[in-house]
Design a protein around this motif. Structure first.
Motif, PDB file in Angstrom:
ATOM      1  N   UNK A  41       0.823  -1.210   0.000  1.00 47.36           N
ATOM      2  CA  UNK A  41       0.000   0.000   0.000  1.00 47.36           C
ATOM      3  C   UNK A  41       0.856   1.259   0.000  1.00 47.36           C
ATOM      4  N   UNK A  42       1.937   1.256   0.786  1.00 44.79           N
ATOM      5  CA  UNK A  42       2.849   2.410   0.822  1.00 44.79           C
ATOM      6  C   UNK A  42       3.536   2.583  -0.528  1.00 44.79           C
ATOM      7  N   UNK A  43       3.983   1.477  -1.100  1.00 48.14           N
ATOM      8  CA  UNK A  43       4.615   1.507  -2.438  1.00 48.14           C
ATOM      9  C   UNK A  43       3.650   2.107  -3.461  1.00 48.14           C
ATOM     10  N   UNK A  44       2.411   1.666  -3.421  1.00 48.92           N
ATOM     11  CA  UNK A  44       1.389   2.111  -4.362  1.00 48.92           C
ATOM     12  C   UNK A  44       1.090   3.605  -4.208  1.00 48.92           C
ATOM     13  N   UNK A  45       1.036   4.075  -2.964  1.00 52.03           N
ATOM     14  CA  UNK A  45       0.726   5.484  -2.699  1.00 52.03           C
ATOM     15  C   UNK A  45       1.880   6.405  -3.080  1.00 52.03           C
ATOM     16  N   UNK A  46       3.097   5.900  -2.914  1.00 56.75           N
ATOM     17  CA  UNK A  46       4.270   6.768  -3.032  1.00 56.75           C
ATOM     18  C   UNK A  46       4.856   6.833  -4.445  1.00 56.75           C
ATOM     19  N   UNK A  47       4.856   5.693  -5.134  1.00 55.28           N
ATOM     20  CA  UNK A  47       5.525   5.627  -6.446  1.00 55.28           C
ATOM     21  C   UNK A  47       4.494   5.816  -7.556  1.00 55.28           C
ATOM     22  N   UNK A  48       4.697   6.778  -8.454  1.00 57.10           N
ATOM     23  CA  UNK A  48       3.699   7.033  -9.506  1.00 57.10           C
ATOM     24  C   UNK A  48       3.773   6.023 -10.649  1.00 57.10           C
ATOM     25  N   UNK A  49       2.646   5.871 -11.343  1.00 54.30           N
ATOM     26  CA  UNK A  49       2.608   5.088 -12.584  1.00 54.30           C
ATOM     27  C   UNK A  49       3.330   5.888 -13.658  1.00 54.30           C
ATOM     28  N   UNK A  50       4.135   5.192 -14.479  1.00 52.66           N
ATOM     29  CA  UNK A  50       4.904   5.902 -15.507  1.00 52.66           C
ATOM     30  C   UNK A  50       4.728   5.262 -16.886  1.00 52.66           C
ATOM     31  N   UNK A  51       4.826   6.095 -17.904  1.00 61.33           N
ATOM     32  CA  UNK A  51       4.909   5.634 -19.290  1.00 61.33           C
ATOM     33  C   UNK A  51       6.353   5.807 -19.748  1.00 61.33           C
ATOM     34  N   UNK A  52       6.659   5.381 -20.972  1.00 63.38           N
ATOM     35  CA  UNK A  52       8.038   5.527 -21.470  1.00 63.38           C
ATOM     36  C   UNK A  52       8.451   6.994 -21.519  1.00 63.38           C
ATOM     37  N   UNK A  53       7.525   7.851 -21.926  1.00 65.03           N
ATOM     38  CA  UNK A  53       7.834   9.272 -22.038  1.00 65.03           C
ATOM     39  C   UNK A  53       8.251   9.857 -20.696  1.00 65.03           C
ATOM     40  N   UNK A  54       7.648   9.357 -19.610  1.00 61.47           N
ATOM     41  CA  UNK A  54       8.017   9.811 -18.265  1.00 61.47           C
ATOM     42  C   UNK A  54       9.421   9.342 -17.890  1.00 61.47           C
ATOM     43  N   UNK A  55       9.780   8.166 -18.391  1.00 59.82           N
ATOM     44  CA  UNK A  55      11.072   7.551 -18.057  1.00 59.82           C
ATOM     45  C   UNK A  55      12.220   8.052 -18.929  1.00 59.82           C
ATOM     46  N   UNK A  56      11.886   8.564 -20.096  1.00 60.29           N
ATOM     47  CA  UNK A  56      12.910   8.842 -21.121  1.00 60.29           C
ATOM     48  C   UNK A  56      14.085   9.692 -20.625  1.00 60.29           C
ATOM     49  N   UNK A  57      13.858  10.780 -19.879  1.00 60.66           N
ATOM     50  CA  UNK A  57      15.020  11.575 -19.436  1.00 60.66           C
ATOM     51  C   UNK A  57      16.007  10.755 -18.597  1.00 60.66           C
ATOM     52  N   UNK A  58      15.482   9.898 -17.707  1.00 60.58           N
ATOM     53  CA  UNK A  58      16.368   9.069 -16.878  1.00 60.58           C
ATOM     54  C   UNK A  58      17.089   8.022 -17.726  1.00 60.58           C
ATOM     55  N   UNK A  59      16.366   7.452 -18.696  1.00 64.99           N
ATOM     56  CA  UNK A  59      16.974   6.443 -19.574  1.00 64.99           C
ATOM     57  C   UNK A  59      18.087   7.067 -20.408  1.00 64.99           C
TER      58      UNK A  59
END
Length: 493
Positions: A41-59
Motif C-alpha cells: 500500500x505504501x509503495x502504491x501510494x508513493x511511487x507514480x505510474x509511468x509511461x516511457x515518455x516519463x522515463x525517457x530523461x532518466x533512460x
C-alpha cells in the motif's frame, strides 16, 4: 515454479520487497524513500505510474553512462524498440539481473515445460530456426543498444550458435528482403526441429521455403520438425494457414508472451490457448481494469485482486529498474488458480469512438470465424473509424489483404459484422437497428500492400507489426494512399 504456483501472492510480495530494498540507494529510491517502504500500500501510494515518455530523461542519462539512477547495478544494454507502431525509438534498459533471471530463465523454463509435456521429443537432435530482428549491437557512450535478440545472442556462450539457425553471419545482414532468401537457402540444408518467431513474418519465411524447394509440406523439407514457439501477435488469424503447411497431427504450437521489458508468460500445456503468468522472474505485476483505464476513477490493483474474464492493462516493476511502468498491453485472466492469461490487445490499439470498446481479441476472433466460414485467408489487416458527418452515422473501415479471397465480399462483410456482434456486446448494442453504427466497410488491399507500407516506414523485420485497431485514421489513410500506387483495381465496396 511449484513455489509460485502454490503461493503466488506471497512470492509476488516478497519479490516487491527485494526490488525495493535493492534500489533504495538509487536516485529514484531516495526520491520516494524506498528505505521506509514496508508494504504494498505504501509503495502504491508513493511511487507514480509511468509511461516511457516519463522515463525517457532518466533512460537517456543512463545511456550516456550514468549509473545508480533507477537500478543499482550498471545498465550496459538497452533493447531498442519502436513499440508496435510508433516511429520514435524506445530504449528499454536491460540489466544483468533481468537478462539472467528473466530472459534466460524463461528460455530454460520454456524448454523444460515443453520437454516435460513431450517426453519423446527429439528437439535437441536438430536445430532451432529462429526468426528475430537484427542481431547487430551498436555501442555508444560505453553502453550498447539493439534488438533484444541481439543482446541475448551477444551474451550467450559461443556454443549456443551450434544449436540454432541461421548463422550469425546471415542474421547480421541488414537488407531484410535479401536476408529472407539467404535464411531460406541456409536453413533448408539443416535438420530443423523447432521454429521460433512472430507468426506473420514466420509465415512469409515458410512460404518462401516451400516456393524455393517446390514442396507442399514443410515436413518434406524438415522431417523432424516438431514444434513452433510463437509470440508477438495473435496467432488465431494465421492458424489455418499454418495447419496447411504443418499438417502432421503430432506437430505442436507453443505460445510465449515476452517483450523488451521482460518475459511474462508461457504456455505450459500442449494444445492450450492459455499462458501461465511467470511470477518469479524479477517482475512485480499490477493491473488497471480497462473499464476505468484513463479515467478519473482509474484503479490500480495487485495480482491478488484480479478477476477472471476481465480485461486489464498491465503495469510492471522490474529488476531492470522500471518502476510501475505501463507496457501498453492488455490481458484477460482465464484462471486465478493458477494465474493464467490471454493477451487481449494493446491499451492504445482499440476502437472506442462510438462506445463500442472493440479490442484486438474481439476483432481477431471474429475474423477467424469469418475466414473459416467463407473459406478465405488473410495476410494482414487494419481497422479505423469512419467518423460521423452531419446526420450520417459512423462505421468501421477495414482494409484487408487477402491471400485467398472470399467468393463474395458482400457476404464476407455481413458475416464479419455478425461475428463482431457475437463477441462484443457493446458493438452489438451500437449496431442494433443501426442506432449508432452502420455496417462495417471493407476495402480490399492490393497484393503486398502491408509489406510495402512497412518497407516505406523502415519497419521490415521480424519484430515489427501492423497496427490492428486505431481510434484515428492516420495509418489507414497512409495505407489507402499506398493502395492506389501501382494498382488500378485496388478497392471493392
Amino acid at each position: 515454479m511449484e513455489l509460485f504456483l502454490k503461493y503466488p501472492n506471497e512470492v509476488q510480495l516478497e519479490l516487491l520487497h527485494v526490488l525495493v530494498d535493492m534500489a533504495k540507494g538509487t536516485e529514484i529510491g531516495k526520491t520516494y524513500d524506498f528505505a521506509s517502504i514496508t508494504d504494498y500500500e505504501t509503495f502504491k501510494e508513493r511511487v507514480p505510474i509511468r509511461s516511457y515518455e516519463d522515463y525517457e530523461p532518466m533512460i537517456e542519462r543512463s545511456r550516456l553512462g550514468e549509473h545508480n539512477i533507477f537500478w543499482p547495478t550498471p545498465i550496459k544494454w538497452f533493447a531498442k524498440s519502436s513499440g508496435t507502431t510508433s516511429a520514435k525509438s524506445k530504449f528499454i534498459p536491460v540489466s544483468e539481473e533481468s537478462l539472467e533471471d528473466c530472459h534466460f530463465a524463461a528460455g530454460k523454463d520454456l524448454l523444460c515445460m515443453y520437454l516435460n509435456n513431450n517426453e519423446d521429443s527429439k528437439l535437441f537432435t536438430g536445430k532451432s530456426l529462429r526468426l528475430g530482428g537484427s542481431k547487430e549491437l551498436y555501442k555508444e557512450n560505453g553502453t550498447s543498444f539493439g534488438d533484444l535478440s541481439a543482446i541475448i545472442i551477444d551474451n550467450m556462450p559461443f556454443w549456443a550458435e551450434f544449436s540454432s539457425t541461421p548463422s550469425n553471419e546471415v542474421s547480421l545482414m541488414s537488407d531484410w528482403e535479401y536476408k529472407m532468401q539467404a535464411i531460406v537457402n541456409e536453413t533448408i540444408q539443416e535438420n530443423v526441429t523447432s521454429l521460433a518467431g512472430v507468426p506473420s513474418w514466420m509465415l512469409v519465411l515458410l512460404n518462401q521455403v516451400l516456393e524455393t524447394t517446390g514442396n507442399e509440406s514443410l515436413f518434406e523439407v524438415w522431417n523432424n520438425l516438431e514444434v513452433y514457439f510463437h509470440g508477438g501477435v495473435n496467432f488465431a488469424p494465421y492458424k489455418d494457414q499454418y495447419d496447411k503447411i504443418l499438417s502432421k497431427s503430432s506437430f505442436k504450437y507453443y505460445e510465449i508472451y515476452n517483450a523488451s521489458e521482460g518475459f511474462f508468460a508461457i504456455q505450459d500445456h500442449n494444445d492450450s490457448s492459455e499462458l501461465l503468468l511467470m511470477l518469479d522472474y524479477g517482475i512485480f505485476y499490477e493491473f488497471i481494469p480497462m473499464d476505468s483505464y484513463g479515467t478519473k476513477s482509474e484503479k490500480v490493483i495487485p495480482l491478488s485482486e484480479v478477476e477472471v474474464e476481465k480485461n486489464y492493462a498491465v503495469i510492471i516493476t522490474t529488476n531492470a529498474g522500471l518502476w510501475r511502468y505501463k507496457i501498453g498491453d492488455t490481458v484477460r485472466f482465464t484462471s486465478i488458480t493458477p494465474y493464467r492469461i490471454k493477451v487481449s490487445g494493446r491499451t492504445k490499439h482499440h476502437i472506442n469512438v462510438f462506445g463500442e470498446e472493440l479490442i484486438i481479441e474481439n476483432a481477431e476472433e471474429a475474423l477467424r470465424k469469418t475466414t473459416k466460414s467463407t473459406n478465405s485467408e488473410i495476410v494482414d489487416y487494419t481497422v479505423a473509424p469512419i467518423f460521423m458527418k452531419g446526420k450520417e452515422k459512423g462505421a468501421h473501415e477495414w482494409i484487408i489483404e487477402f491471400k485467398k479471397q472470399p467468393k463474395c465480399l458482400k457476404e464476407f462483410t455481413h458475416i464479419l459484422d455478425q461475428n463482431l456482434q457475437q463477441v462484443n456486446s457493446d458493438y452489438e448494442a451500437k449496431r442494433y437497428n443501426n442506432t449508432t453504427l452502420n455496417i462495417l466497410q471493407i476495402r480490399k488491399a492490393r497484393q503486398h500492400l502491408f509489406y510495402d507500407w512497412l518497407k516505406k516506414n523502415d519497419k521490415l523485420g521480424g519484430q515489427h507489426k501492423i497496427p490492428r485497431l486505431s481510434n484515428k485514421r492516420t495509418y489507414i489513410e497512409e495505407l489507402i494512399e499506398l493502395n492506389h500506387i501501382g494498382s488500378i483495381d485496388s478497392t471493392i465496396t
